[in-house]
Design a protein around this motif. Structure first.
Motif, PDB file in Angstrom:
ATOM      1  N   ASN A   1       0.834  -1.306  -0.148  1.00  0.00           N
ATOM      2  CA  ASN A   1      -0.137   0.036  -0.047  1.00  0.00           C
ATOM      3  C   ASN A   1       0.814   1.196  -0.006  1.00  0.00           C
ATOM      4  OD1 ASN A   1      -2.465   1.175   0.158  1.00  0.00           O
ATOM      5  ND2 ASN A   1      -2.669   1.318   2.183  1.00  0.00           N
ATOM      6  N   LEU A   2       1.533   1.500  -1.102  1.00  0.00           N
ATOM      7  CA  LEU A   2       2.676   2.367  -1.033  1.00  0.00           C
ATOM      8  C   LEU A   2       1.560   3.770  -1.441  1.00  0.00           C
ATOM      9  CD1 LEU A   2       5.602   0.933  -3.260  1.00  0.00           C
ATOM     10  CD2 LEU A   2       5.542   1.413  -0.771  1.00  0.00           C
ATOM     11  N   PRO A   3       2.404   5.041  -1.050  1.00  0.00           N
ATOM     12  CA  PRO A   3       1.377   6.260  -1.674  1.00  0.00           C
ATOM     13  C   PRO A   3       1.269   6.343  -3.149  1.00  0.00           C
ATOM     14  CG  PRO A   3       3.793   6.762  -0.627  1.00  0.00           C
ATOM     15  CD  PRO A   3       3.530   5.267  -0.521  1.00  0.00           C
TER      16      PRO A   3
ATOM     17  N   MET B   1       7.039   2.291   5.184  1.00  0.00           N
ATOM     18  CA  MET B   1       6.686   1.565   3.759  1.00  0.00           C
ATOM     19  C   MET B   1       7.478   0.374   3.875  1.00  0.00           C
ATOM     20  SD  MET B   1       7.741   4.576   1.134  1.00  0.00           S
ATOM     21  CE  MET B   1       7.450   6.369   1.568  1.00  0.00           C
ATOM     22  N   VAL B   2       8.378   0.199   4.524  1.00  0.00           N
ATOM     23  CA  VAL B   2       9.196  -1.287   4.546  1.00  0.00           C
ATOM     24  C   VAL B   2       8.364  -2.109   5.413  1.00  0.00           C
ATOM     25  CG1 VAL B   2      11.279  -2.499   5.362  1.00  0.00           C
ATOM     26  CG2 VAL B   2      11.519  -0.232   4.306  1.00  0.00           C
ATOM     27  N   THR B   3       7.898  -1.720   6.489  1.00  0.00           N
ATOM     28  CA  THR B   3       6.916  -2.903   6.982  1.00  0.00           C
ATOM     29  C   THR B   3       5.601  -3.110   6.217  1.00  0.00           C
ATOM     30  OG1 THR B   3       5.765  -0.803   8.239  1.00  0.00           O
ATOM     31  CG2 THR B   3       7.375  -1.987   9.463  1.00  0.00           C
ATOM     32  N   ASP B   4       5.317  -1.978   5.409  1.00  0.00           N
ATOM     33  CA  ASP B   4       3.993  -2.518   4.602  1.00  0.00           C
ATOM     34  C   ASP B   4       4.623  -3.503   3.424  1.00  0.00           C
ATOM     35  OD1 ASP B   4       1.499  -1.779   4.017  1.00  0.00           O
ATOM     36  OD2 ASP B   4       2.167  -1.504   2.039  1.00  0.00           O
ATOM     37  N   LEU B   5       5.684  -3.094   2.909  1.00  0.00           N
ATOM     38  CA  LEU B   5       6.344  -4.061   1.858  1.00  0.00           C
ATOM     39  C   LEU B   5       6.474  -5.228   2.239  1.00  0.00           C
ATOM     40  CD1 LEU B   5       7.502  -3.417  -1.119  1.00  0.00           C
ATOM     41  CD2 LEU B   5       9.780  -3.272   0.035  1.00  0.00           C
TER      42      LEU B   5
END
Lengths: 485, 444
Positions: free
Chosen positions: A50-52, B119-123
């Motif tokens: 879920n990147l911006p 972002m890294v935790t999400d990735l």
């Protein structure tokens, strides 16, 4: 007083990057697919992260605004003790960005990487000359990684002698990472107090040095900014009992061209390219922590090593006594380029002048401020000087209050509460690239703040008021950590 | 020298205040006997234009100066870097700052790294990510040490022999002095970690499996998790190609305890292997065991939101002797670069780029198969794969490098001696169909 660099200005607000996100935006031009799709088995695929979702200008504005909330060396004076925040020459960046360097694949093979290998070889030779050692490895990725490398070398040396030892002596004036580096090799740290002059006394070393002790880790110049005058004698004492001397070279900026640590009896030393050799610290790294050793310890250096044969260069891994590998490839090559560019630009005289002027600036500050702040060790200092808040405590003002108030004046504060050997330490390292005018402004600011401590202490306790945020509650943040958005 | 601002007059005035007669006088605490006598033996200083010429000459001795076609990965990947990334990251407020010890004037770095952690935790599908490490190999070695500290009864760590060979060497270096041992899990004839061999291992504190592995194959992480749970050991997984998580099921969804990774693919130039970006993520249970820096949210005295370095009581500068890790500097600027890259490609871009990488690699594999190469392994892969080359390939490969600057695969024999004539190929979004067709024609 003279005009302050710190003033007010318009500060932009900027939300978190995901708060700016809108479904359907994308800031990269996606290439056309010129081959057919090959879908992966759905059992292997997951949801898209879920990147911006942003436009190119969204991204540019987001990071431009973030950058404006940061203080860097290019913004103003950054006298952070023991961190050597000197000017980072812009030409270094140009050199590191060259296609032949930035685009080089680490596994392209020696024949296709001669320029990179030559640069590493020549940089190793230059650092060996500056430090007075026989051999250098560029592999460690940071100063603490260099310390670990050095300790692994000491460990491997003793193993080769047939008997491992259990302890390492660490003076109270050493860098904070030293004990942890020793612990990683299974050594127990033995604390050693410096003498009344702020330096080590040979008798004290002799008293605790025994045949169970693998060696001593000495920061020289030490974290009080003082040169360890008895270094030669201390090395002899340690060597006589079969130990080795580790030199923490983080403070090399004070002695380039003046002293070669390798000639003093030190066996292994690390350098910080991101300090002494002007490569930017990047708000946390990448750094680079080369390690220099004498002939006795050369066989233990990590692999691969760069070797020269006639006029070609190659990586060598066949070193039976080596401690092994410490980085996936060869270390932070991009940082090495910048350091090498710096050495090529400065030359021998330039490096000597660097140390002389760094030491001049520090002594000038020490003498100018010693009536204003308490100076626990009033001796000629090297490239940094350590004050504390003893005089301000009377008004219930601490080192931290003065540091925060300096922000409002437009200066990055010095290192605070380190070294531990001084209570309430306020450790100033101006570096050689600061001019007399800028240093005078800093001195005036500290004097003005000391006056405020007496007349208007609340100005200090409620500081800073000018940065984007005021004083942050670090204790509460640690108690209930929130580490992601 | 242009970096040194002092005029002779300044020097005289400052010496007078410092109470010294000359610059040499400043060094009188250093015994004469230890001082350098004849100056350092270094080349004469260069002007900026001389430096440009010299450095360009050195750079041109690398094949990379010619803008080569890079079909090797193995831990360092040739991806497109949008122009805004180097532009933004070279803003000097980011580049010339130190570790954010004074958070009030470091909010740019701190918010940027907080967003990076997010972002890294999400990735990766993990709870916590650190503010970066040196590279994947050192991050993985730190994971091995965490496992050994958590399971004190065990003194071994099981590591797949399809973990990047350099990473295995680093683990070995880190473990050796403390008497810990790394035991290798062999691979099956399919080029995957042999789970039955892992099941038979005793006295291990954790297991580390790389996916996609060194051969590019996607490992069965669910199977690793099952064995790790049965043995009550930590499940560590690593990767060298971060873009794989744009499409593959992430490590968190398999219940990994610790993930070590290389983030070089995220907008960072190859630069001969460094600096890259070490990623390290874990479950919240391991929060206080993770080495390195963490950025957390905080409130300022007005109640406004801000960010600080946090949980520093784990760190060396506070605990000194008791600290379990000596990490101080990290690769902060490259973490910032990765955050910028991930913001740029976004949710849409990462899926599309990941898919393109896979498409190109599948195409290259079939093109090579058509040119007489033998596909020796069959498991699914992301953008790297192994092929057995025809006998005369090595000569052609060297010729391709010299004539056309095409790097056709990595020779696997130095890493796996049984795999002579086997090459590891990588295709990214940058390689075109035409380049791949041309290569197949040349090597056929």
């Amino acid at each position: 007083m003279t005009q302050r660099p710190g003033t007010k200005g318009l500060i932009f607000n900027e939300p978190n990057v995901w708060d700016k996100s809108r479904e359907g935006r994308c800031a990269i031009s996606l290439p056309k697919a010129d081959v057919e799709r090959s879908p992966l088995d759905p059992a292997l695929t997951g949801d898209t992260p879920n990147l911006p979702q942003l436009s190119e200008l969204d991204v540019v504005r987001h990071y431009t605004r973030l950058s404006q909330w940061n203080f860097g060396v290019d913004s103003g004076m950054y006298p952070l003790g023991s961190c050597t925040m000197k000017y980072n020459p812009k030409t270094n960046e140009v050199q590191a960005a060259r296609q032949g360097f930035a685009g080089a694949h680490p596994l392209a093979g020696d024949e296709c990487s001669q320029g990179a290998l030559r640069l590493m070889y020549d940089l190793e030779r230059s650092l060996a000359e500056i430090t007075g050692f026989d051999a250098v490895t560029l592999q460690p990725a940071a100063g603490a990684h260099g310390e670990l490398t050095g300790m692994l070398i000491i460990h491997a040396y003793h193993a080769k002698q047939g008997r491992q030892r259990s302890k390492i002596i660490i003076p109270d004036t050493a860098h904070g990472t030293n004990p942890a580096s020793a612990t990683l090799c299974g050594y127990k740290s033995v604390n050693l107090k410096s003498g009344p002059k702020g330096i080590l006394e040979p008798e004290a070393v002799a008293e605790i040095m025994d045949e169970e002790t693998a060696g001593i880790m000495i920061t020289n110049p030490n974290t009080l900014g003082l040169f360890e005058e008895n270094i030669k004698e201390i090395c002899e004492i340690v060597h006589a009992k079969g130990g080795l001397v580790y030199g923490d070279g983080a403070n090399m900026n004070a002695i380039m061209g003046v002293v070669q640590p390798g000639k003093l009896g030190i066996d292994v030393l690390h350098l910080n390219l991101h300090k002494t050799f002007s490569t930017p610290h990047g708000g946390g790294g990448p750094g680079s922590g080369p390690v220099a050793v004498n002939e006795k310890l050369t066989p233990f250096l990590p692999v691969p090593r760069v070797e020269k044969e006639l006029d070609t260069f190659k990586f060598v891994t066949d070193c039976p006594d080596s401690i092994g590998r410490l980085h996936t490839f060869y270390g932070h090559f991009g940082v090495m380029i910048k350091a090498y560019a710096y050495i090529l630009t400065m030359g021998a005289q330039g490096l000597l002048d660097t140390s002389r002027l760094a030491v001049l600036n520090a002594n000038y500050i020490k003498e100018s401020l010693k009536g204003t702040l308490n100076l626990p060790y009033d001796r000629p200092c090297m490239h940094e000087c350590v004050f504390n808040d003893a005089k301000q405590q009377e008004y219930h003002i601490s080192t931290m209050d003065m540091a925060k108030r300096l922000l409002d004046y437009g200066f990055h504060p010095p290192t605070v509460y380190f070294p531990l050997v001084v209570d309430g330490a306020f450790m100033v390292e101006p570096t050689e690239t600061e001019s007399k005018e800028d240093i005078d402004q800093f001195i005036d600011a500290v004097k003005a703040i000391a006056k405020e401590a007496q007349t208007d202490p609340e100005k200090l306790t409620s500081a800073p008021v000018l940065p984007k945020v005021t004083r942050l509650d670090e204790v509460a943040a640690a108690r209930k950590p929130c580490l992601r958005g | 020298m242009r970096y040194l601002p002092h005029t002779q007059e300044d020097i005289q005035k400052m010496l007078a205040v410092a109470g010294a007669g000359s610059l040499d006088d400043l060094f009188k605490t250093i015994p004469d006997a230890v001082k350098v006598k004849d100056g350092l033996n270094l080349p004469e200083p260069m002007s900026e234009w001389e430096l440009n010429d010299y450095m360009e000459k050195l750079a041109s001795e690398n094949i990379a100066c010619k803008g080569y076609t890079c079909l090797i990965g193995a831990g360092s990947y040739d991806h497109y870097i949008p122009a805004i990334i180097p532009y933004l990251v070279s803003r000097s407020e980011f580049a010339t700052a130190y570790t954010p010890y004074q958070p009030e004037v470091s909010q740019g770095t701190l918010q940027g790294i907080y967003e990076f952690q997010t972002m890294v935790t999400d990735l990766l599908g993990m709870d916590i990510a650190t503010a970066s490490h040196y590279d994947c190999g050192t991050a993985l070695a730190e994971c091995a040490l965490i496992a050994l500290r958590k399971n004190k009864k065990a003194d071994k760590i099981a590591v797949s022999d399809l973990v990047h060979p350099s990473h295995r060497e680093i683990i070995d270096t880190y473990l050796k002095p403390s008497g810990y041992e790394m035991v290798l899990i062999p691979h099956t004839k399919d080029g995957l970690t042999d789970m039955t061999a892992l099941e038979a291992m005793d006295g291990i504190a954790g297991v580390a499996v790389q996916s996609p592995n060194f051969f590019g194959h996607i490992e069965d992480l669910a199977a690793v998790k099952k064995v790790a749970d049965a043995k009550k050991i930590l499940f560590i997984t690593s990767f060298t190609e971060a873009l794989a998580w744009g499409i593959l099921k992430n490590p968190g969804s398999f219940g990994a305890d610790l993930v070590a990774g290389e983030g070089q693919s995220l907008g960072i130039a190859k630069t001969f292997g460094g600096p890259g970006l070490g990623l390290l993520a874990g479950t919240s249970k391991l929060m206080r065991d993770l080495p390195g820096r963490l950025v957390g949210r905080a409130k300022d005295s007005n109640g406004d939101d801000g960010y600080v370095l946090t949980l520093s009581t784990r760190e060396q500068h506070i605990r000194r002797e008791r600290a379990s890790s000596n990490i101080c500097s990290n690769n902060g600027l490259n973490a910032m670069t990765a955050a910028m890259y991930l913001s740029t490609i976004g949710k849409i871009g990462i899926r599309e780029i990941a898919q393109l990488n896979h498409d190109k690699a599948m195409y290259l594999k079939s093109a090579l198969a058509g040119a007489g190469f033998e596909p020796v392994f069959d498991p699914p892969f992301f953008n790297e794969f192994v092929m057995k080359a025809p006998r005369d390939f090595n000569r052609k490969r060297i010729d391709l490098i010299n004539r056309q600057c095409v790097f056709a695969g990595l020779d696997l024999a130095p890493y796996y001696p049984e795999l002579t004539d086997h090459y590891l190929f990588c295709a990214t979004e940058k390689v075109s169909k035409q380049q791949m067709d041309q290569l197949a024609k040349e090597v056929a």
